[in-house]
Design a protein around this motif. Structure first.
Motif, short mmCIF file in Angstrom:
data_model
loop_
_atom_site.label_atom_id
_atom_site.label_comp_id
_atom_site.label_asym_id
_atom_site.label_seq_id
_atom_site.Cartn_x
_atom_site.Cartn_y
_atom_site.Cartn_z
N ALA A 92 0.83 -1.20 0.00
CA ALA A 92 0.00 0.00 0.00
C ALA A 92 0.87 1.25 0.00
N ALA A 93 0.52 2.21 -0.85
CA ALA A 93 1.24 3.48 -0.88
C ALA A 93 0.96 4.24 0.41
N LEU A 94 2.01 4.88 0.94
CA LEU A 94 1.89 5.64 2.18
C LEU A 94 1.72 7.12 1.86
N VAL A 95 0.69 7.74 2.41
CA VAL A 95 0.43 9.17 2.25
C VAL A 95 0.67 9.84 3.59
N SER A 96 1.56 10.82 3.61
CA SER A 96 1.88 11.55 4.83
C SER A 96 1.14 12.89 4.83
N TYR A 97 0.55 13.22 5.96
CA TYR A 97 -0.06 14.54 6.16
C TYR A 97 0.84 15.35 7.08
N VAL A 98 1.25 16.53 6.62
CA VAL A 98 2.03 17.46 7.43
C VAL A 98 1.07 18.53 7.93
N LEU A 99 0.94 18.63 9.27
CA LEU A 99 -0.13 19.43 9.86
C LEU A 99 0.44 20.38 10.91
N PRO A 100 0.82 21.62 10.51
CA PRO A 100 1.33 22.59 11.49
C PRO A 100 0.24 23.06 12.44
N VAL A 101 0.59 23.17 13.71
CA VAL A 101 -0.39 23.53 14.74
C VAL A 101 0.20 24.60 15.66
N PHE A 102 -0.57 25.64 15.91
CA PHE A 102 -0.16 26.66 16.88
C PHE A 102 -1.40 27.17 17.61
N ASN A 103 -1.47 26.86 18.91
CA ASN A 103 -2.57 27.31 19.76
C ASN A 103 -3.94 26.96 19.17
N GLU A 104 -4.15 25.68 18.93
CA GLU A 104 -5.41 25.21 18.34
C GLU A 104 -6.13 24.22 19.26
N GLN A 105 -6.03 24.43 20.58
CA GLN A 105 -6.61 23.47 21.52
C GLN A 105 -8.12 23.31 21.36
N ASP A 106 -8.81 24.35 20.90
CA ASP A 106 -10.27 24.29 20.79
C ASP A 106 -10.74 23.59 19.53
N GLY A 107 -9.88 23.44 18.55
CA GLY A 107 -10.37 22.88 17.29
C GLY A 107 -9.60 21.68 16.78
N ILE A 108 -8.49 21.32 17.44
CA ILE A 108 -7.64 20.28 16.87
C ILE A 108 -8.29 18.90 16.91
N ARG A 109 -9.08 18.59 17.95
CA ARG A 109 -9.77 17.30 18.00
C ARG A 109 -10.81 17.19 16.89
N ARG A 110 -11.53 18.26 16.68
CA ARG A 110 -12.55 18.26 15.63
C ARG A 110 -11.88 18.06 14.26
N PHE A 111 -10.77 18.74 14.05
CA PHE A 111 -10.05 18.56 12.79
C PHE A 111 -9.62 17.11 12.62
N HIS A 112 -9.06 16.52 13.67
CA HIS A 112 -8.57 15.15 13.56
C HIS A 112 -9.72 14.19 13.25
N GLU A 113 -10.84 14.41 13.87
CA GLU A 113 -12.00 13.55 13.61
C GLU A 113 -12.43 13.64 12.16
N GLU A 114 -12.50 14.86 11.63
CA GLU A 114 -12.93 15.03 10.24
C GLU A 114 -11.89 14.46 9.27
N LEU A 115 -10.61 14.61 9.60
CA LEU A 115 -9.57 14.06 8.74
C LEU A 115 -9.64 12.53 8.73
N VAL A 116 -9.80 11.92 9.90
CA VAL A 116 -9.89 10.46 9.98
C VAL A 116 -11.10 9.96 9.20
N ALA A 117 -12.22 10.68 9.32
CA ALA A 117 -13.42 10.29 8.57
C ALA A 117 -13.17 10.36 7.07
N ALA A 118 -12.47 11.40 6.63
CA ALA A 118 -12.17 11.52 5.20
C ALA A 118 -11.25 10.40 4.73
#
Length: 341
Positions: free
Chosen positions: A20-46
């Motif tokens: 299987a081909a490996l796809v890497s996501y590079v995800l810079p984060v700075f002070n995103e405590q209120d939204g980072i879980r929601r982002f991760h959930e939507e990314l995993v769903a995608a």
């Protein structure tokens, strides 16, 4: 707790894996405590819509001062595909992208922000374009939910930059893009400190294509690119990929010289032809002095920008400092693997 070991900057080796081909996501984060879980959930769903690929998610904590580090470590504990690159301090968005690309091991590398302005599902279109043969795929904004001032200035800047550089930098594109492994490796060779990643990517060539999307509003928190940082990024883009400001100084010098000659001719003509009329001395003198002073200060500022870039490069300091890289091993019997720079 993950184990910590030493490793040199940018020395990541490709993983051993199956077909299987490996796809890497590079995800810079700075002070995103209120939204980072929601982002991760939507990314995993995608990602669940493309199960034929393997994935790794490289979050780069750019010196966050809120609860973001703890949230990222908890995400890593619950998702073995996640690695967290923890900066020792804030180095900026472009450096965070650089560190993530240095760390990424995939056959393709996708860079995207974590504020949900870049919809995770759009990244699947980038993967599809890569599968069809593109080596670099830019996500171009068809529309964006920003203020009128930001949309207007961004529109003008991209077109000014494109018209003044020899590099064909795509308009209306940020750092949301996919790069093939070969393109990512080539980009890793670019180690200048004043970084404008989107220009660097455009300059390396390869087969490039675009995917158009509508940029959403930020999910939570405030923008990490206020006017001051946007202006700094614009200066890095212009001075890093164009000598147009230096050429502008030369043109401005000729224009000032021409105006000065006109003034001298006017003063001499009035002196010879109308000696009874006194030329307005004080007002004209102040206008000329202030105008020339402004031109000189502007010229020195432009020259200072280029000299400053040279000074930073000559120092040869590391681009960034990583406190540790946190990940949890998914293999049987593995209690966690981490790395520190």
């Amino acid at each position: 707790m993950p184990q910590i070991s030493s490793r040199a900057q940018g020395a990541t080796a490709p993983p051993e894996r199956g077909g299987a081909a490996l796809v890497s996501y590079v995800l810079p984060v700075f002070n995103e405590q209120d939204g980072i879980r929601r982002f991760h959930e939507e990314l995993v769903a995608a990602l669940g819509e493309r199960p034929e690929y393997a994935y790794e998610l490289v979050y780069v904590n750019d010196g966050s001062v809120d609860g973001t580090p703890a949230v990222l470590e908890d995400i890593a504990k619950n998702d073995p595909r996640v690695r967290v690159v923890d900066f020792a301090r804030n180095f900026g968005h472009q450096m965070a992208i650089t560190a993530g690309i240095d760390e990424a091991r995939g056959d393709a590398v996708i860079v995207m922000d974590t504020d949900l302005q870049d919809p995770p599902k759009v990244s699947l279109q980038l993967i599809d374009a890569w599968r069809d043969g593109a080596e670099i795929v830019h996500a171009r904004r068809r529309s964006r939910q920003d203020t009128f001032f930001k949309k207007t200035t961004a529109h003008a800047f991209y077109r000014l930059l494109r018209s003044s550089t020899e590099v064909d930098i795509p308009v209306d594109t940020g750092d949301f893009r996919l790069m093939d492994r070969r393109a990512a490796d080539e980009l890793r060779r670019f180690r200048e400190r004043s970084r404008f990643v989107r220009g660097m990517v455009a300059s390396i060539g390869f087969r490039q294509s675009e995917v158009h999307f509508d940029r959403d509003e930020r999910f939570a928190g405030e923008t990490k690119y206020p006017l001051k940082k946007m202006a700094r990024l614009a200066v890095d883009g212009l001075t890093g990929f164009s000598t147009a400001p230096l050429r502008m100084i030369t043109k401005l010098g000729f224009a000032v010289l021409a105006l000065s000659l006109v003034g001298i001719c006017y003063a001499l003509a009035m002196k010879l032809l109308r000696p009874d009329i006194t030329v307005s001395g004080w007002t004209m003198l102040m206008v000329v002095v202030l105008f020339l002073g402004g031109v000189q200060m502007l010229s020195l500022g432009v020259l200072g920008s280029y000299i400053g870039r040279t000074y930073n490069e000559v120092q040869g300091r590391p681009l960034y400092t990583v406190r540790q890289v946190i990940s949890y091993d998914a293999r049987p019997g593995g209690d966690g693997v981490g790395h520190g720079h």
